[in-house]
Design an enzyme around this catalytic site. Sequence first.
Site, PDB file in Angstrom:
ATOM      1  N   SER A  98       0.844  -1.183   0.000  1.00 33.11           N
ATOM      2  CA  SER A  98       0.000   0.000   0.000  1.00 33.11           C
ATOM      3  C   SER A  98       0.889   1.246   0.000  1.00 33.11           C
ATOM      4  O   SER A  98       1.738   1.392  -0.868  1.00 33.11           O
ATOM      5  CB  SER A  98      -0.956  -0.037   1.203  1.00 33.11           C
ATOM      6  OG  SER A  98      -1.973   0.933   1.078  1.00 33.11           O
TER       7      SER A  98
ATOM      8  N   GLU B 113      -1.053  -2.755  -8.402  1.00 35.27           N
ATOM      9  CA  GLU B 113      -2.349  -3.074  -7.788  1.00 35.27           C
ATOM     10  C   GLU B 113      -2.927  -1.809  -7.196  1.00 35.27           C
ATOM     11  O   GLU B 113      -2.212  -0.843  -6.954  1.00 35.27           O
ATOM     12  CB  GLU B 113      -2.184  -4.138  -6.698  1.00 35.27           C
ATOM     13  CG  GLU B 113      -1.285  -3.754  -5.532  1.00 35.27           C
ATOM     14  CD  GLU B 113      -1.953  -2.903  -4.453  1.00 35.27           C
ATOM     15  OE1 GLU B 113      -3.198  -2.918  -4.341  1.00 35.27           O
ATOM     16  OE2 GLU B 113      -1.224  -2.218  -3.722  1.00 35.27           O
TER      17      GLU B 113
ATOM     18  N   HIS C  61      -5.230  -5.224  -2.030  1.00 40.92           N
ATOM     19  CA  HIS C  61      -6.095  -4.959  -0.877  1.00 40.92           C
ATOM     20  C   HIS C  61      -7.231  -5.979  -0.866  1.00 40.92           C
ATOM     21  O   HIS C  61      -8.408  -5.655  -1.059  1.00 40.92           O
ATOM     22  CB  HIS C  61      -6.620  -3.534  -0.937  1.00 40.92           C
ATOM     23  CG  HIS C  61      -5.563  -2.496  -0.763  1.00 40.92           C
ATOM     24  ND1 HIS C  61      -4.624  -2.205  -1.744  1.00 40.92           N
ATOM     25  CD2 HIS C  61      -5.271  -1.683   0.285  1.00 40.92           C
ATOM     26  CE1 HIS C  61      -3.822  -1.254  -1.307  1.00 40.92           C
ATOM     27  NE2 HIS C  61      -4.195  -0.916  -0.079  1.00 40.92           N
TER      28      HIS C  61
END
Length: 425
Positions: free
Chosen positions: A201, A308, A378
């Site tokens: 992230s 992503e 996620h």
Amino acid sequence: MVSKTPWTQDATTTKSQKSASVTNAKTGLNRRQFLRQVGISAGTGLLAAQSISQVLAANTMDKNSSTSLTKDDLPLVQDGASSQTSLTISCITPTIETQLFASSNVGGSDERNQLALDRVACAGFKVSNPTITSRQYLRFAGTDSQRASDLQNIATGAIAAPKLLLGVRGGYGAMRLLPMIDWSMLGRIMKECGTILAGFSDVTAIQCALLAKGDMSSLAAPMLYSEFGKINPDQVTCQQFANALSNPNLTISIEDASLTSQQLPSILTTGVPKAVRGTIWGGNLSVVSALAGSEYLPRIEGGIVFLEDVGEQAYRIERMLYDLYLAGIFKGQQAIVFGALSGSGEDSYDKRYDVATVVRQLHKLTGLPVYSGMRFGHIGKKHSFPLGATCQISPNTSGGYQLAFTEYPTIKADAIHVEGLWQNV
């Protein structure tokens, strides 16, 4: 001249609470003795009149109303999550030297932080700096100086390099720290010590800078607060985290593209799919695109780009991909791998404009083979893997593909008690 004196850090201690006596299967210590031995105060108590799920449900709520939800707080795709109520707990004496780094958002719940600390200790990770989980400055897990010191003190030699550098959580804030860290020295020390830096992230900014300026790999992996502090951590995610930490020849097989888009094949290519081999790099698309044009984005000749994201509509995904395309980032790359692009929703102008359309447009622009459906992002049941390592992608006979990784540091498998990562200790 860089000082070797550790930077100032908050010394806020976590709360000591009453706990039930739970036998440690391998040391003979009860729970309180076990946690004292590893330097962590006892966490959430277990009340005889309540189930553990009730206690944890009450304790994991964010009591700080000023702390906004971020991408790592969004609902995950999880299958068959079950409530764990057993009080039979087995732990091992932690021997894996572990240091936390909190580069982004503050963890909003002390109880959730403590539960996560208890779990990683139970699993064999000896955390040297648990009190950083209680730091806060505005929305961040401490001031910029405090957060940068988690890594810079290793670069200067003020703190010995651990075996594992584990991120606390994502959100936002890591980019603010990039000019404050000696990445070249940090990378050299991590190589010498075989240190693994783990996160994803917002931590993508740290991982990209470490590779770009320190020539050091890292691990795309779950984090302390985000995963191990949940009421019920995802067991597949935990198992794959331990596997990636300990397996020097990690492989991941992908059979379909559904995590990226159900309207895509696993492999988009102009010819017969062929094996490709190169250094895999990247991470969260929002962060990677924000680094375009900076010295902190890796320039990997013959690389494989992994991307992503979560909660981004198709047009925003395309805009970020065009940022990278127009900046020349895809030039000289061998392939693009997409993980989960979850929560993209529908386009309000035309529902036909979706993630699949965006990915096909990128394939047309770059001419690169695009591999979709990599099980990371996620989501639940994610498969950790090394970034900055050598990766070979090989198509299989059923239309899917396999990723095989080499040349990255690992930890001895018998030092990890993976069940500890999801037990309600």
